[in-house]
Design a protein around this motif. Structure first.
Motif, mmCIF file in Angstrom:
data_model
loop_
_atom_site.group_PDB
_atom_site.id
_atom_site.type_symbol
_atom_site.label_atom_id
_atom_site.label_comp_id
_atom_site.label_asym_id
_atom_site.label_seq_id
_atom_site.Cartn_x
_atom_site.Cartn_y
_atom_site.Cartn_z
ATOM 1 N N ASP A 14 9.166 -5.349 -7.100
ATOM 2 C CA ASP A 14 9.096 -6.218 -6.068
ATOM 3 C C ASP A 14 9.304 -7.881 -6.545
ATOM 4 O O ASP A 14 9.512 -8.098 -7.620
ATOM 5 C CB ASP A 14 7.297 -6.048 -6.111
ATOM 6 N N LYS A 18 11.101 2.657 4.842
ATOM 7 C CA LYS A 18 9.853 2.653 5.637
ATOM 8 C C LYS A 18 10.042 1.810 6.765
ATOM 9 O O LYS A 18 10.706 0.713 6.712
ATOM 10 C CB LYS A 18 8.816 2.078 4.928
ATOM 11 N N ARG A 31 0.824 -1.200 0.179
ATOM 12 C CA ARG A 31 0.018 -0.063 -0.004
ATOM 13 C C ARG A 31 0.979 1.345 0.015
ATOM 14 O O ARG A 31 0.700 2.144 -0.870
ATOM 15 C CB ARG A 31 -0.968 0.014 1.065
HETATM 16 P P1 ATP Z 1 2.228 -1.870 3.188
HETATM 17 O O1 ATP Z 1 2.530 -0.884 2.462
HETATM 18 O O2 ATP Z 1 0.887 -2.704 2.436
HETATM 19 O O3 ATP Z 1 1.417 -1.700 4.571
HETATM 20 P P2 ATP Z 1 3.844 -3.646 4.453
HETATM 21 O O4 ATP Z 1 4.477 -2.532 5.467
HETATM 22 O O5 ATP Z 1 3.004 -4.582 5.387
HETATM 23 O O6 ATP Z 1 3.180 -3.138 3.167
HETATM 24 P P3 ATP Z 1 5.224 -6.014 3.048
HETATM 25 O O7 ATP Z 1 3.832 -6.310 2.625
HETATM 26 O O8 ATP Z 1 5.740 -6.724 3.994
HETATM 27 O O9 ATP Z 1 4.997 -4.607 3.716
HETATM 28 O O10 ATP Z 1 6.046 -5.564 1.898
HETATM 29 C C1 ATP Z 1 5.643 -4.623 1.100
HETATM 30 C C2 ATP Z 1 6.053 -5.384 -0.415
HETATM 31 O O11 ATP Z 1 7.411 -5.249 -0.458
HETATM 32 C C3 ATP Z 1 5.150 -6.407 -0.741
HETATM 33 O O12 ATP Z 1 4.492 -6.267 -1.917
HETATM 34 C C4 ATP Z 1 6.240 -7.533 -0.914
HETATM 35 O O13 ATP Z 1 6.024 -8.434 -1.988
HETATM 36 C C5 ATP Z 1 7.502 -6.760 -1.194
HETATM 37 N N1 ATP Z 1 8.806 -7.132 -0.940
HETATM 38 C C6 ATP Z 1 9.029 -7.912 0.615
HETATM 39 N N2 ATP Z 1 10.364 -8.404 0.768
HETATM 40 C C7 ATP Z 1 10.907 -7.909 -0.656
HETATM 41 C C8 ATP Z 1 12.296 -8.539 -1.057
HETATM 42 N N3 ATP Z 1 12.988 -8.853 -0.444
HETATM 43 N N4 ATP Z 1 12.616 -7.771 -2.411
HETATM 44 C C9 ATP Z 1 11.374 -7.417 -3.324
HETATM 45 N N5 ATP Z 1 10.152 -7.128 -2.819
HETATM 46 C C10 ATP Z 1 9.973 -7.364 -1.634
#
Ligand code: ATP
Length: 143
Positions: A35, A102, A15
Motif C-alpha cells: 500500500d 477489483k 476493506r
Molecule cells: P475498500 O476496499 O476499503 O472498499 P476502496 O475500493 O474504497 O477500498 P481505496 O480506499 O481507494 O479503495 O484503495 C484501497 C487501498 O489502496 C487504500 O488503502 C489505498 O491507500 C491503496 N492505494 C490506492 N492507490 C494506491 C497506489 N497507487 N499504490 C499503492 N496503494 C494504493
C-alpha cells in the motif's frame, strides 16, 4: 504443489484487499502486502509475510520488489481508477501470470477486461448475485 509454494501479492489494503490478505495469511500462504499508505502497511505487518510501502503505479517500484516472480497478484485499488488500470497494465506487461483486479463500476470493469486482467471482481455486484442465489436455494429447500 504445496499451498505455501504459491506466491501472492495484494496491492491496496482497504476493506477488500485487507480481508483477502488476512485470509491468505491465515490459510498459510506467502502473501506480500502493498500500500502507499504507511499506516496501512504497519497495520498489515502481522497479517502478511512482508508488508511494503510503495506506489504501485510506478514501474520502478514494482520492479524493485520483483513483482514478476509472484504467481498471483490482486489489484484492490478502488477509488483511483487511473491507478488501478495503470497498475494492472504494468503487472500484465511484466508477465505476472495471474492478475485479478477489483472494479468500482462497469466502466472500470470494461477497462480492466480490455487491458488483460485475468479476472475482474465487482464485489457489490458479485456478492448481490451470490446472496440472491443463496436466498433462492433456501427458498427451494423450504418446499
Ligand atoms: P475498500 O476496499 O476499503 O472498499 P476502496 O475500493 O474504497 O477500498 P481505496 O480506499 O481507494 O479503495 O484503495 C484501497 C487501498 O489502496 C487504500 O488503502 C489505498 O491507500 C491503496 N492505494 C490506492 N492507490 C494506491 C497506489 N497507487 N499504490 C499503492 N496503494 C494504493
Amino acid at each position: 504443489m504445496k499451498k505455501q509454494d504459491k506466491q501472492f501479492a495484494v496491492i491496496g489494503l482497504g476493506r477488500f484487499g485487507g480481508s483477502i490478505c488476512r485470509e491468505l495469511h491465515m490459510l498459510g500462504h506467502e502473501v506480500l502486502a502493498i500500500d502507499h499508505d504507511i499506516v496501512k502497511v504497519e497495520e498489515f505487518v502481522p497479517y502478511s509475510t512482508h508488508a511494503i510501502q510503495g506506489n504501485a503505479t510506478e514501474e520502478a517500484f514494482l520492479k524493485s520488489i520483483g513483482i514478476r516472480n509472484f504467481d498471483h497478484v490482486i489489484v484492490a485499488i478502488g477509488e483511483d481508477i487511473q491507478a488501478s488500470v495503470l497498475t494492472t497494465l504494468n503487472l500484465k506487461e511484466f508477465g505476472v501470470q495471474t492478475v485479478w483486479a477489483k472494479a468500482q463500476n462497469v466502466y472500470h470493469q470494461k477497462l480492466l477486461d480490455k487491458i488483460g486482467a485475468d479476472r475482474v471482481i465487482h464485489p457489490e455486484v458479485d456478492m448481490g448475485m451470490r446472496i440472491a442465489q443463496s436466498m433462492a436455494s433456501d427458498h427451494l429447500l423450504d418446499y
